[in-house]
Design an enzyme around this catalytic site. Sequence first.
Site, PDB file in Angstrom:
ATOM      1  N   GLU A  73      38.020  60.445  45.245  1.00  0.00           N
ATOM      2  CA  GLU A  73      37.375  59.181  45.581  1.00  0.00           C
ATOM      3  C   GLU A  73      38.423  58.268  46.213  1.00  0.00           C
ATOM      4  O   GLU A  73      39.481  58.033  45.613  1.00  0.00           O
ATOM      5  CB  GLU A  73      36.808  58.570  44.301  1.00  0.00           C
TER       6      GLU A  73
ATOM      7  N   ASP B   2      35.736  45.487  40.339  1.00  0.00           N
ATOM      8  CA  ASP B   2      37.030  46.053  39.957  1.00  0.00           C
ATOM      9  C   ASP B   2      37.840  45.098  39.104  1.00  0.00           C
ATOM     10  O   ASP B   2      37.857  43.882  39.322  1.00  0.00           O
ATOM     11  CB  ASP B   2      37.821  46.417  41.213  1.00  0.00           C
TER      12      ASP B   2
END
Length: 271
Positions: free
Chosen positions: A49, A60
């Site tokens: 990824e 995040d």
Amino acid sequence: MSRIKARFESLKAEGRGALIPYLQAYDPDLETSLALLKGMPGAGADLIEIGVPFSDPSADGPTIQAAALRGLKAGATLAGVLAMVRAFRESDNETPIILMGYLNPIDSYGPARFCTDAAQAGVDGLIIVDLPKEESDLLSDDAQKNGLDIIQLVAPNTPDERLPYLLDTASGFIYYVSITGITGTRTASGDELAAALPRLRAVSPLPVAIGFGIRTPEQAAQAASVGDAAVVASALIATLATTLEDGKATDDTVPAVLGQLATIARAVRGS
């Protein structure tokens, strides 16, 4: 058959789950991130990824936010990330590559052009964190035309009645966000994971990758055995950050990250 589907079928035949490491493109520079990308399959990555640096990464935690800022400072662009994938494909045509990021850079690039260029570069799947299913037609047709899997995120608080709607057009695999919150903050327990997976499997036959908060080899092994894959992100980036000097890579950066990945891979393969 897509690389993602082929890889999961191969691993199912082996009787084990997948390990999906994450790296932030251009963190801390293009050369280092490309070296990490090229080294990950040999260290045990089954799929990879790649994070596309973005200035406002809402899903995040602090570790990946800092990595994204380093990547942007190093000159990362969406076109540059696709060039990284093309460079990777010069020596590896088997390992599936998934881009994870946010909609704004894609919208600026042009969704149709992006899907064409991504497929030509060698991208296999897309995880667009802030693209709700209700607006997925912005990408879905062009992604399908170019053989790109749109990987759907599902959270612990996703209602059961919404799952069929979310997953009816999903492809590649399901990304199960194992916690409610941002990346790298806490880890779901084994009991929580075991309780969550049956409701996903009742709706979709797609493999389930478990991410957000998986830090240790033991946690990765558990996630890959309860689900079909473990995604490890913040732990690898935290290790990378400890090797930097004044924000720049050192001779220890690539070996430290790939060494940690190899340790996690051994645990996943032994689970």
